[in-house]
Design an enzyme around this catalytic site. Structure first.
Site, mmCIF file in Angstrom:
data_model
loop_
_atom_site.group_PDB
_atom_site.id
_atom_site.type_symbol
_atom_site.label_atom_id
_atom_site.label_comp_id
_atom_site.label_asym_id
_atom_site.label_seq_id
_atom_site.Cartn_x
_atom_site.Cartn_y
_atom_site.Cartn_z
ATOM 1 N N LYS A 174 88.764 15.801 -47.054
ATOM 2 C CA LYS A 174 87.486 16.445 -46.761
ATOM 3 C C LYS A 174 87.368 16.589 -45.248
ATOM 4 O O LYS A 174 87.014 15.652 -44.541
ATOM 5 C CB LYS A 174 86.292 15.628 -47.280
ATOM 6 C CG LYS A 174 84.962 16.426 -47.150
ATOM 7 C CD LYS A 174 83.751 15.556 -46.960
ATOM 8 C CE LYS A 174 83.516 15.161 -45.531
ATOM 9 N NZ LYS A 174 83.164 16.314 -44.619
ATOM 10 N N GLU A 249 88.293 4.714 -37.996
ATOM 11 C CA GLU A 249 88.464 4.979 -36.563
ATOM 12 C C GLU A 249 87.149 5.557 -36.096
ATOM 13 O O GLU A 249 86.806 6.690 -36.428
ATOM 14 C CB GLU A 249 89.640 5.937 -36.338
ATOM 15 C CG GLU A 249 90.156 5.915 -34.898
ATOM 16 C CD GLU A 249 89.392 6.863 -34.007
ATOM 17 O OE1 GLU A 249 88.497 6.381 -33.262
ATOM 18 O OE2 GLU A 249 89.675 8.063 -34.035
ATOM 19 N N CYS A 282 86.479 10.073 -28.783
ATOM 20 C CA CYS A 282 86.004 8.704 -28.966
ATOM 21 C C CYS A 282 86.605 7.754 -27.942
ATOM 22 O O CYS A 282 86.013 6.716 -27.635
ATOM 23 C CB CYS A 282 86.320 8.229 -30.382
ATOM 24 S SG CYS A 282 88.037 8.465 -30.862
ATOM 25 N N GLU A 382 77.072 5.948 -27.307
ATOM 26 C CA GLU A 382 78.107 6.984 -27.187
ATOM 27 C C GLU A 382 77.439 8.354 -27.116
ATOM 28 O O GLU A 382 76.815 8.799 -28.074
ATOM 29 C CB GLU A 382 79.065 6.917 -28.378
ATOM 30 C CG GLU A 382 80.242 7.867 -28.255
ATOM 31 C CD GLU A 382 81.208 7.738 -29.415
ATOM 32 O OE1 GLU A 382 82.428 7.813 -29.183
ATOM 33 O OE2 GLU A 382 80.748 7.569 -30.559
#
Length: 479
Positions: A174, A249, A282, A382
């Site tokens: 997906k 992750e 990231c 973040e």
């Protein structure tokens, strides 16, 4: 406009069980560039069923045959790399040169690296030299649900699909519904390479729909997810009911520790690394920790570097920064820039609003805050955009403390010409990866984090092992 409404299930392109169109937006223009379908439970069930039926045969396929399939994928992918770059540039806004040289090429790089690791991997091993009748077997987990993000689409698809294939698993991919075009092209490559029907399946959908359906599905044995920590938490909870293997992750808030004896290019390198991919990585070094004796000069260098960073349309050639991926991301980043201003951080570059001359598209000014402390929201959350925070420190111990004072632990960075100090600091940083003095990690190095940056590792032999069960057998007859 591109019409990509079909899913790839059991070796065929099939219509969704129920029409549910979604527009794909070009972030440089804010205009519709394609239309896809979002799947529902029936589509997910069909894809999982196809994968389950194909598992017994694929898992028993000889290693040489799986290797041949991987090599065909590598060759076909390389032949369509320019097409892949165009898809990525259109769907998520990477400038076309970056899309070709970094985004699309990351897929080729990972495929070839996994082929090398796979060739050397022994799926049947002796326990040790003194136990001839014991064997350790590495066997595929089963049906894997692979959920990938929009920021590095082929980097993440190749890091999941290729090791899953290599190790004998079957799967349902997906991709991000925001940037699905590259994954649909990847499915064409898989088909052309002759991957058996049912081994690889693709269903488009959002996290609440197909994503949740995969994580809850009783016939899915593993979920490999890359995305936000918030989503990773929800996936872990969903998967707990069926005790799935979960590999995550997730986010990061990397510290880049610049000591007074760093090389002359360290600050400029760190700023540009933070801005790379419009800050949508990231592992970006978004907190620059600078030793106080060089802090003022570092601030001046950062201002100059940001002033020289240009922003432009993804279709334009050059080394500029493109847009962020969506209106939602644009609004989030604008909000956090405003938070930084309200918190009292010193804005030394960029700020609110679009860059001059760009009144349409999700473009962000390359932004830097100085005089930040590590308790400010912009130092802890973040941002996922081209926003850098600069924090001074006085001692090595203080730098390590600030770097580790975060819920994340993906990648940290160290800049010093003192090798002993670099190694000493690297050992104490609580992160899955540390990069020093601008040197990238080598091919086959594991990618992954500590703490709320996730678990599991992608890449190299660690990436293969993530998709394998370990079986211990006694009474083995040596052959």
């Amino acid at each position: 406009m591109i019409n990509k409404r079909e899913f790839y299930i059991n070796g065929e392109w099939v219509a969704p069980a129920q029409a549910n169109d979604l527009d794909v937006i070009d972030p440089s223009t804010e205009e519709v560039c394609a239309v896809i379908s979002l799947g529902n439970q029936a589509d997910t069930d069909a894809a999982v069923s196809a994968a389950k039926q194909a598992f017994d045969s694929w898992s028993q396929t000889p290693k040489a045959e799986r290797l041949a399939v991987l090599e065909r994928i590598a060759d076909i992918y390389k032949s369509r790399e320019a097409e892949m770059a165009q898809a990525i540039s259109t769907e998520m806004g990477a400038p076309i040169d970056m899309a070709l040289n970094s985004q699309a090429s990351s897929g080729s790089w990972h495929i070839r690296n996994f082929i090398k690791a796979f060739k050397d991997f022994d799926f049947e091993q002796a326990l040790n030299d003194h136990t001839p009748n014991d064997r350790i077997l590495y066997e595929p987990i089963g049906v894997c649900g692979l959920i990938t993000p929009w920021n590095w689409p082929m980097n993440q698809v190749s890091l999941k699909v290729i090791p899953a294939l290599a190790t004998g698993n079957t799967m349902v991919l997906k991709p991000s519904e925001i940037a699905p075009l590259s994954s649909l092209l990847f499915a064409e490559i898989i088909h052309e390479a002759g991957v058996p029907a049912g081994v690889f399946n693709l269903v488009n959908g959002d996290g609440v729909g197909v994503g949740s359906q995969l994580t809850l599905h009783p016939d899915v044995d593993m979920i490999s997810f890359t995305g936000s920590t918030r989503a990773g938490t929800a996936i872990s909870k969903n998967a707990a009911d069926t005790i799935k293997r979960v590999s995550l992750e997730l986010g990061g808030k990397g510290a880049n520790i610049v000591f007074a004896d760093a090389d002359e290019a360290a600050v400029k390198r760190g700023v540009m690394h933070c801005f790379s991919n419009t800050g949508q990585s990231c592992n970006a070094p978004t907190r620059m920790l600078v030793e106080r004796s060089i802090y003022d000069q570092a601030v001046e260098t950062a201002i100059e570097t940001a002033a020289n960073a240009s922003v432009g349309h993804s279709a334009e050639h050059g080394r500029h920064i493109g847009p962020v991926v969506s209106q939602m991301q644009f609004d989030k980043i604008q909000h956090l820039i405003g938070v930084g201003i309200d918190e009292g951080a010193r804005l030394i570059a960029g700020g609110l609003g679009r860059p001059d001359g760009l009144d349409k598209g999700y473009f962000i000014k390359p932004t830097i805050f100085a005089d930040v402390n590590n308790q400010m929201q912009i130092a802890r959350e973040e941002v996922f955009g081209p926003v850098l925070t600069m924090i001074p420190f006085d001692t090595e111990e203080e730098a390590i403390q600030i770097a580790n004072d975060t819920p994340y632990g993906l990648t940290n960075y160290v800049q010093t010409q003192d090798g002993a100090k670099a190694n000493r600091v690297a050992r104490r940083l609580r992160s899955g990866m540390v990069e020093m003095n601008g040197k990238s990690r080598s091919a086959g190095s594991p990618f992954g984090g500590y703490k709320q940056s996730g678990n599991g590792r992608e890449g190299g032999i660690w990436g293969l092992e993530d998709f394998l069960e370990v079986k211990a057998i006694s009474g083995w007859t040596p052959e």
